[in-house]
Design a protein around this motif. Structure first.
Motif, mmCIF file in Angstrom:
data_model
loop_
_atom_site.group_PDB
_atom_site.id
_atom_site.type_symbol
_atom_site.label_atom_id
_atom_site.label_comp_id
_atom_site.label_asym_id
_atom_site.label_seq_id
_atom_site.Cartn_x
_atom_site.Cartn_y
_atom_site.Cartn_z
ATOM 1 N N ASP A 139 0.843 -1.044 7.282
ATOM 2 C CA ASP A 139 0.117 -1.713 6.201
ATOM 3 C C ASP A 139 -0.597 -2.960 6.728
ATOM 4 O O ASP A 139 -1.751 -3.211 6.400
ATOM 5 C CB ASP A 139 1.073 -2.067 5.072
ATOM 6 N N ALA A 140 0.077 -3.720 7.580
ATOM 7 C CA ALA A 140 -0.514 -4.951 8.117
ATOM 8 C C ALA A 140 -1.735 -4.677 8.990
ATOM 9 O O ALA A 140 -2.689 -5.460 8.987
ATOM 10 C CB ALA A 140 0.531 -5.728 8.914
ATOM 11 N N ILE A 141 -1.733 -3.576 9.727
ATOM 12 C CA ILE A 141 -2.831 -3.287 10.650
ATOM 13 C C ILE A 141 -3.961 -2.495 9.994
ATOM 14 O O ILE A 141 -5.032 -2.324 10.582
ATOM 15 C CB ILE A 141 -2.310 -2.572 11.915
ATOM 16 N N THR A 142 -3.752 -2.040 8.773
ATOM 17 C CA THR A 142 -4.770 -1.245 8.083
ATOM 18 C C THR A 142 -5.771 -2.153 7.382
ATOM 19 O O THR A 142 -5.405 -2.938 6.505
ATOM 20 C CB THR A 142 -4.111 -0.298 7.063
ATOM 21 N N LYS A 143 -7.031 -2.028 7.776
ATOM 22 C CA LYS A 143 -8.097 -2.827 7.172
ATOM 23 C C LYS A 143 -8.397 -2.288 5.781
ATOM 24 O O LYS A 143 -8.488 -1.088 5.579
ATOM 25 C CB LYS A 143 -9.350 -2.759 8.043
ATOM 26 N N ARG A 144 -8.513 -3.200 4.846
ATOM 27 C CA ARG A 144 -8.858 -2.832 3.468
ATOM 28 C C ARG A 144 -10.367 -2.757 3.299
ATOM 29 O O ARG A 144 -11.110 -3.432 4.003
ATOM 30 C CB ARG A 144 -8.339 -3.892 2.483
ATOM 31 N N HIS A 145 -10.792 -1.969 2.335
ATOM 32 C CA HIS A 145 -12.214 -1.848 2.006
ATOM 33 C C HIS A 145 -12.760 -3.219 1.607
ATOM 34 O O HIS A 145 -12.168 -3.918 0.795
ATOM 35 C CB HIS A 145 -12.382 -0.832 0.867
ATOM 36 N N ASN A 146 -13.885 -3.594 2.192
ATOM 37 C CA ASN A 146 -14.564 -4.882 1.913
ATOM 38 C C ASN A 146 -13.727 -6.108 2.256
ATOM 39 O O ASN A 146 -13.979 -7.196 1.735
ATOM 40 C CB ASN A 146 -15.021 -4.966 0.451
ATOM 41 N N GLU A 147 -12.737 -5.958 3.113
ATOM 42 C CA GLU A 147 -11.903 -7.103 3.504
ATOM 43 C C GLU A 147 -12.627 -7.944 4.545
ATOM 44 O O GLU A 147 -13.227 -7.423 5.486
ATOM 45 C CB GLU A 147 -10.582 -6.598 4.076
ATOM 46 N N ASN A 148 -12.523 -9.254 4.417
ATOM 47 C CA ASN A 148 -13.165 -10.110 5.408
ATOM 48 C C ASN A 148 -12.290 -10.188 6.660
ATOM 49 O O ASN A 148 -11.061 -10.115 6.576
ATOM 50 C CB ASN A 148 -13.555 -11.461 4.793
ATOM 51 N N PRO A 149 -12.926 -10.275 7.824
ATOM 52 C CA PRO A 149 -12.173 -10.241 9.080
ATOM 53 C C PRO A 149 -11.090 -11.318 9.196
ATOM 54 O O PRO A 149 -10.017 -11.050 9.740
ATOM 55 C CB PRO A 149 -13.250 -10.442 10.150
ATOM 56 N N ASP A 150 -11.350 -12.511 8.688
ATOM 57 C CA ASP A 150 -10.344 -13.576 8.800
ATOM 58 C C ASP A 150 -9.056 -13.215 8.062
ATOM 59 O O ASP A 150 -7.956 -13.429 8.585
ATOM 60 C CB ASP A 150 -10.902 -14.906 8.274
ATOM 61 N N SER A 151 -9.174 -12.648 6.879
ATOM 62 C CA SER A 151 -7.992 -12.217 6.123
ATOM 63 C C SER A 151 -7.258 -11.108 6.863
ATOM 64 O O SER A 151 -6.023 -11.100 6.946
ATOM 65 C CB SER A 151 -8.385 -11.720 4.740
ATOM 66 N N TYR A 152 -8.023 -10.178 7.407
ATOM 67 C CA TYR A 152 -7.447 -9.056 8.146
ATOM 68 C C TYR A 152 -6.648 -9.555 9.360
ATOM 69 O O TYR A 152 -5.487 -9.186 9.537
ATOM 70 C CB TYR A 152 -8.582 -8.121 8.567
ATOM 71 N N TYR A 153 -7.251 -10.401 10.162
ATOM 72 C CA TYR A 153 -6.572 -10.861 11.376
ATOM 73 C C TYR A 153 -5.411 -11.809 11.072
ATOM 74 O O TYR A 153 -4.408 -11.814 11.789
ATOM 75 C CB TYR A 153 -7.569 -11.479 12.351
ATOM 76 N N THR A 154 -5.507 -12.551 9.990
ATOM 77 C CA THR A 154 -4.386 -13.397 9.572
ATOM 78 C C THR A 154 -3.189 -12.529 9.210
ATOM 79 O O THR A 154 -2.046 -12.827 9.584
ATOM 80 C CB THR A 154 -4.791 -14.293 8.385
ATOM 81 N N ARG A 155 -3.435 -11.432 8.486
ATOM 82 C CA ARG A 155 -2.345 -10.529 8.119
ATOM 83 C C ARG A 155 -1.713 -9.902 9.367
ATOM 84 O O ARG A 155 -0.490 -9.814 9.487
ATOM 85 C CB ARG A 155 -2.847 -9.444 7.163
ATOM 86 N N ILE A 156 -2.540 -9.483 10.298
ATOM 87 C CA ILE A 156 -2.014 -8.892 11.531
ATOM 88 C C ILE A 156 -1.160 -9.906 12.292
ATOM 89 O O ILE A 156 -0.072 -9.568 12.774
ATOM 90 C CB ILE A 156 -3.159 -8.356 12.423
ATOM 91 N N ARG A 157 -1.637 -11.127 12.401
ATOM 92 C CA ARG A 157 -0.879 -12.169 13.131
ATOM 93 C C ARG A 157 0.494 -12.401 12.528
ATOM 94 O O ARG A 157 1.419 -12.819 13.216
ATOM 95 C CB ARG A 157 -1.649 -13.491 13.145
ATOM 96 N N SER A 158 0.654 -12.119 11.243
ATOM 97 C CA SER A 158 1.932 -12.379 10.573
ATOM 98 C C SER A 158 2.970 -11.279 10.819
ATOM 99 O O SER A 158 4.107 -11.400 10.377
ATOM 100 C CB SER A 158 1.718 -12.557 9.069
ATOM 101 N N ASN A 159 2.594 -10.224 11.533
ATOM 102 C CA ASN A 159 3.495 -9.105 11.779
ATOM 103 C C ASN A 159 3.490 -8.807 13.283
ATOM 104 O O ASN A 159 2.493 -8.329 13.822
ATOM 105 C CB ASN A 159 3.022 -7.883 10.979
ATOM 106 N N ARG A 160 4.594 -9.073 13.972
ATOM 107 C CA ARG A 160 4.618 -8.980 15.439
ATOM 108 C C ARG A 160 4.330 -7.563 15.951
ATOM 109 O O ARG A 160 3.716 -7.395 17.000
ATOM 110 C CB ARG A 160 5.923 -9.519 16.015
ATOM 111 N N ILE A 161 4.751 -6.548 15.218
ATOM 112 C CA ILE A 161 4.486 -5.167 15.636
ATOM 113 C C ILE A 161 2.998 -4.865 15.474
ATOM 114 O O ILE A 161 2.358 -4.341 16.392
ATOM 115 C CB ILE A 161 5.325 -4.153 14.824
ATOM 116 N N ALA A 162 2.440 -5.199 14.331
ATOM 117 C CA ALA A 162 1.009 -4.976 14.106
ATOM 118 C C ALA A 162 0.179 -5.739 15.134
ATOM 119 O O ALA A 162 -0.821 -5.212 15.641
ATOM 120 C CB ALA A 162 0.624 -5.393 12.687
#
Length: 149
Positions: A83-106
């Protein structure tokens, strides 16, 4: 290889069946390389989960499979990481990469994903316009994942 990883391989292979990458190669080769190379980014304790997520990292984004389906087959840590590594439709890159950074596996899987997507041998097969666009995209991604942006 664990049963969980084998299940991920089977699901990813079926889900990506018939898909090709930008160079015309079978798409499943990409998750296979990411799963192999995630060892450079994940801790030994996280490796089984990271390889499982690597195989499945594009399944939600690029196929008809839903996260809730994976939740019936895999432990919560795997599903949360996908879920953390899956980009959402129309998601801005900063939100996407912030979510990934919060999950060590992702984060480990995304680093391996970018490594594969920027492999000079693979990139050389692309047209110049695509190479330039991807170089900018992945440089920004690396900077954002490291917290530099």
């Amino acid at each position: 290889m664990s049963a969980m990883e084998q299940k991920a391989i089977t699901i990813a292979t079926r889900a990506h069946q018939g898909q090709t990458d930008k160079t015309g190669h079978p798409y499943i080769e990409h998750p296979a390389r990411v799963a192999k190379n995630v060892t450079h980014h994940a801790s030994a304790a996280d490796l089984e989960t990271a390889r499982t997520v690597a195989w499945l990292h594009d399944v939600i984004e690029d196929t008809h499979m839903a996260l809730k389906e994976l939740a019936t087959m895999f432990p919560p840590e795997v599903v949360t990481s996908i879920d953390a590594i899956t980009k959402r439709h129309n998601e801005n890159p900063d939100s996407y990469y912030t979510r990934i950074r919060s999950n060590r596996i992702a984060l480990a899987v995304k680093h391996a994903d970018i490594d594969d997507n920027t492999d000079p041998i693979r990139v050389a097969r692309l047209d110049e316009k695509t190479r330039k666009r991807l170089a900018v995209k992945y440089a920004r991604a690396r900077a954002s994942l490291s917290g530099e942006l």
